[in-house]
Scaffold this motif. Structure first.
Motif, PDB file in Angstrom:
ATOM      1  N   TRP A 211      -3.203 -13.507   4.561  1.00  0.00           N
ATOM      2  CA  TRP A 211      -2.698 -13.671   3.199  1.00  0.00           C
ATOM      3  C   TRP A 211      -2.694 -12.330   2.463  1.00  0.00           C
ATOM      4  O   TRP A 211      -1.741 -11.985   1.756  1.00  0.00           O
ATOM      5  N   GLN A 212      -3.751 -11.580   2.594  1.00  0.00           N
ATOM      6  CA  GLN A 212      -3.848 -10.294   1.912  1.00  0.00           C
ATOM      7  C   GLN A 212      -2.752  -9.340   2.384  1.00  0.00           C
ATOM      8  O   GLN A 212      -2.114  -8.656   1.581  1.00  0.00           O
ATOM      9  N   VAL A 213      -2.514  -9.314   3.683  1.00  0.00           N
ATOM     10  CA  VAL A 213      -1.469  -8.450   4.227  1.00  0.00           C
ATOM     11  C   VAL A 213      -0.086  -8.955   3.819  1.00  0.00           C
ATOM     12  O   VAL A 213       0.826  -8.165   3.534  1.00  0.00           O
ATOM     13  N   GLN A 275       4.453 -13.746  -5.961  1.00  0.00           N
ATOM     14  CA  GLN A 275       4.162 -14.528  -7.168  1.00  0.00           C
ATOM     15  C   GLN A 275       2.746 -15.097  -7.172  1.00  0.00           C
ATOM     16  O   GLN A 275       2.174 -15.326  -8.243  1.00  0.00           O
ATOM     17  N   THR A 276       2.171 -15.337  -6.006  1.00  0.00           N
ATOM     18  CA  THR A 276       0.840 -15.945  -5.953  1.00  0.00           C
ATOM     19  C   THR A 276      -0.274 -14.904  -6.013  1.00  0.00           C
ATOM     20  O   THR A 276      -1.454 -15.268  -6.029  1.00  0.00           O
ATOM     21  N   ALA A 277       0.077 -13.622  -6.035  1.00  0.00           N
ATOM     22  CA  ALA A 277      -0.945 -12.577  -6.135  1.00  0.00           C
ATOM     23  C   ALA A 277      -1.425 -12.460  -7.581  1.00  0.00           C
ATOM     24  O   ALA A 277      -0.669 -12.684  -8.523  1.00  0.00           O
ATOM     25  N   GLY A 278      -2.680 -12.105  -7.759  1.00  0.00           N
ATOM     26  CA  GLY A 278      -3.238 -11.939  -9.094  1.00  0.00           C
ATOM     27  C   GLY A 278      -2.680 -10.711  -9.798  1.00  0.00           C
ATOM     28  O   GLY A 278      -2.304  -9.722  -9.154  1.00  0.00           O
ATOM     29  N   THR A 279      -2.649 -10.753 -11.126  1.00  0.00           N
ATOM     30  CA  THR A 279      -2.089  -9.642 -11.902  1.00  0.00           C
ATOM     31  C   THR A 279      -2.850  -8.348 -11.651  1.00  0.00           C
ATOM     32  O   THR A 279      -2.251  -7.287 -11.434  1.00  0.00           O
ATOM     33  N   GLY A 280      -4.169  -8.416 -11.686  1.00  0.00           N
ATOM     34  CA  GLY A 280      -4.965  -7.209 -11.462  1.00  0.00           C
ATOM     35  C   GLY A 280      -4.741  -6.624 -10.080  1.00  0.00           C
ATOM     36  O   GLY A 280      -4.612  -5.403  -9.914  1.00  0.00           O
ATOM     37  N   TRP A 281      -4.708  -7.499  -9.058  1.00  0.00           N
ATOM     38  CA  TRP A 281      -4.484  -7.016  -7.695  1.00  0.00           C
ATOM     39  C   TRP A 281      -3.110  -6.354  -7.577  1.00  0.00           C
ATOM     40  O   TRP A 281      -2.962  -5.312  -6.919  1.00  0.00           O
TER      41      TRP A 281
END
Length: 715
Positions: A211-213, A275-281
């Motif tokens: 998921w992170q990648v 779209q599912t990633a956090g704003t800060g990330w």
């Protein structure tokens, strides 16, 4: 869960066998290890040894035979490519050793993602006749069109049908987005909730590392280098390779064998991951992506999407890159261009020489529908060197915006002031301003300015082909309105050649040229060519997200549909025009399109599905632009015509040429021209289009007119 596919399919059915069952106790013990409905507990003991699996598979086979003994059994297993390993092994066993009796298994899966061993078993079953492979038939064009909303133009619908290959899921997503997301798009579209949830189904089996990648890959433009993904995701070495392998195995990423780079298999997947990633990330990811891409000599478009979030005030290099990207996307995505240009201005305080940046921001705002805001930005250029080319372009943009705001008088004042400064000395500048003045008069239906055509065309000799095409189209429409037919035909021919030869990325810069070319062709009776140019203009305006230009083209296409008797098509395009106008800040555009839509819907209610040919929808104009003449009703005005003149007027409203009218009424071509001259004078109209509108307000035209076939062709 082991054997989860079969538990999901059969557990509810097996509740009735918890206390009494028709199979042996040994088989019952094996089945209880898998199905909670039989064991009454969630603590199952699934066998792991090969021998245990064999006994379990045999028990399931006997279970299916029993369930099918009373009338037959159909068991359907969907999304088999997502099944657990134990379920796939059981399916493979049942394919190799089918249950006796009337038992049918229907399996649905994605071939690229299915386990290779199971795929091989299924292929052998097809070859041996134990299985049949069924490829789902594509839906019909009519069914696919029914999935698209009514406020989407015909050209946009056709484009979506082609790009989606009539895939209902993709059509649903594209129509919700109102566009087709490109894999090279520098920014990601925001998916509506229903599209997002549907798309996320493909990610449900991913590990946290994958998921992170996947999210890091979504941040980068496509195709991307694996090492860059690792840098953005803060993952490297074996972990990065493992995550990429997982994403490729799930068919989320694909490898470009020529470049050894990666890309998402579908742009919707990339948008969902982003779209599912956090704003800060995301802020951190963009901040990591920008410098590494800059070191690799990234294109401004590749960098701008990151600098938009990562750049800081005073960073002149980033400001320059954002402005370059904004200029490159002005004609394809003016809303994004405005965002980048505004960000660049915020990063560096405007000073001397900032005119081009201000012009870029103002024009982008105008094209994206923020006409008044764009006017305010361009007003900041007043007082600077008014002989500078930037000032001329700003004048032309302000005049265009004022017309879209329903203020043609203000547009004319802008042009007149610029012409005084020019004094006819700067030839190309003079030609552009004269063209703008002629365009303003045509749009407002005002008296045409006196222009020396030969001198204008000499002055324009150094301009680009599409710019000269725009000028020739204006001259053609002006000549048609003045009934100088030979000149209109000549100018139309040159404009057609210049604009048809232009590539889309050139033509999109002067869409008004296509509009006036089509208008001239319509007035000259060249309806097929007019429709083609109107539809090309609408396609380019929609694809380029030029909201301020969509309404005029959509209404024009709708009027052509109406004249051809296609009421459904005319309503569709009136709705398209109204929807685009509603996203602008022009009350005038909204009023025009809303009135046109209401008129067409009223016509539909009155005429039903068998609506005859009708004339064009009257387009309201602001008070300052109303054509001179009496304000009597259309029927009263038509009452001034003789019987023969009325017959000619009706034929004109059907889009007939003078030659066709002459043959239909068994008169000479010269006689038709004489009648038209009298009609124009009596009704105080200046074009065939105006005459058609006037007739359409008063009459429902029969499909058959003496002398013409049922579709209006010569009999």
């Amino acid at each position: 869960m082991p054997f989860g596919v079969f538990v999901d399919a059969l557990d509810d059915v097996l509740v009735q066998y918890r206390t009494r069952h028709p199979w042996s106790e040994e088989q019952a013990q094996w089945l209880k290890a898998v199905f909670p409905a039989l064991s009454g507990t969630a603590q199952l003991c699934v066998p792991t040894s090969p021998l245990g699996r064999y006994h379990l598979f045999s028990a399931v086979r006997a279970l299916l035979e029993h369930l099918g003994s009373d009338g037959g059994l159909l068991i359907t297993l969907d999304d088999l490519h997502c099944a657990d390993e134990a379920s796939m092994e059981l399916v493979a066993h049942l394919v190799r050793h089918p249950p006796a009796g009337p038992v049918l298994m229907a399996l649905a899966y994605r071939p690229r993602q299915l386990d290779h061993n199971l795929q091989d078993v299924l292929n052998q079953a097809v070859a041996n006749g134990r299985a049949k492979r069924v490829v789902a038939a594509g839906i019909s064009r009519e069914a696919a069109l029914a999935l698209l909303p009514e406020d989407m133009s015909r050209v946009q619908c056709n484009l979506m049908l082609d790009e989606s290959d009539r895939n209902p899921g993709l059509l649903k997503a594209y129509s919700a987005l109102r566009s087709i997301p490109g894999e090279h798009a520098p920014t990601m579209p925001r998916l509506p909730l229903d599209v997002l949830t549907d798309t996320l189904r493909d990610f449900r089996g991913l590990s946290d590392l994958a998921w992170q990648v996947a999210r890091a890959a979504a941040v980068l433009g496509e195709p991307f280098i694996p090492a860059n993904v690792g840098y953005v995701a803060c993952v490297n070495g074996e972990e990065l390779c493992s995550a990429i392998d997982e994403l490729v195995r799930e068919d989320l990423l694909r490898v470009d064998t020529a470049t050894r780079r990666l890309r998402y298999s579908n742009p919707l997947l990339r948008a969902a991951a982003y779209q599912t990633a956090g704003t800060g990330w995301l802020l951190g990811a963009h901040g990591r992506a920008a410098p590494i891409l800059a070191q690799q000599g990234g294109d401004p478009l590749d960098l701008a999407g990151h600098l938009q979030y990562a750049a800081v005030t005073g960073d002149t290099d980033s400001s320059r890159i954002l402005l370059e990207a904004a200029a490159e996307t002005l004609w394809t995505d003016p809303g994004q261009a405005a965002t980048w240009a505004a960000t660049a201005r915020d990063m560096s305080r405007p000073g001397p020489g900032s005119g081009p940046e201000t012009l870029l921001l103002g024009s982008a705002l105008m094209l994206s529908g923020k006409l008044s805001q764009g006017m305010t930005v361009l007003d900041g250029l007043r007082g600077e060197d008014e002989t500078h080319p930037t000032h001329l372009k700003a004048t032309l943009w302000r005049a265009w915006a004022l017309r879209q705001l329903g203020r043609p008088d203000g547009a004319d004042q802008e042009i007149a002031a610029a012409l005084k400064l020019t004094g006819g000395q700067e030839r190309e500048r003079h030609a552009l301003l004269l063209g703008a003045r002629l365009e303003n008069a045509l749009a407002a239906n005002a008296p045409l300015p006196e222009i020396e055509e030969d001198a204008l065309l000499d002055d324009a000799a150094g301009l680009s082909a599409v710019t000269r095409g725009w000028l020739y189209a204006l001259l053609a429409m002006g000549a048609a309105r003045s009934r100088a037919i030979e000149h209109a035909v000549l100018h139309r021919s040159v404009a057609c050649r210049l604009l048809d030869q232009a590539q889309d990325d050139e033509a999109v810069r002067y869409l008004d040229g296509l509009y006036w070319l089509a208008a001239a062709e319509s007035a000259l009776g060249r309806r097929e060519s007019a429709a083609r140019h109107y539809e090309r203009g609408l396609l380019l305006a929609e694809r380029g997200k030029q909201l301020s230009r969509v309404p005029q083209f959509a209404l024009a296409v709708g009027e052509m549909d109406l004249a051809d008797g296609d009421l459904a098509g005319s309503v569709r395009h009136a709705v398209v025009a109204a929807a685009a106008a509603a996203m602008t800040d022009s009350e005038y555009l909204r009023a025009v399109t809303e009135e046109a839509e209401a008129a067409l819907r009223a016509a539909g209610r009155g005429a039903g599905t068998a609506t005859p040919h009708m004339a064009r929808v009257p387009v309201p104009r602001p008070d300052s632009a109303q054509p001179p003449g009496p304000t009597h009703t259309a029927k009263t005005r038509l009452g001034r015509l003789s019987k023969r003149e009325l017959e000619v007027a009706v034929q004109v409203s059907r889009g007939r040429t003078n030659q066709q009218i002459a043959r239909a009424l068994t008169v000479s071509h010269k006689t038709v021209e004489t009648h038209l001259g009298r009609i124009f004078k009596k009704l105080d109209v200046s074009s065939r289009a105006e005459l058609a509108t006037l007739v359409g307000r008063s009459y429902v035209l029969p499909r058959e007119v003496p002398g013409l076939g049922p579709e209006g062709e010569c009999g």
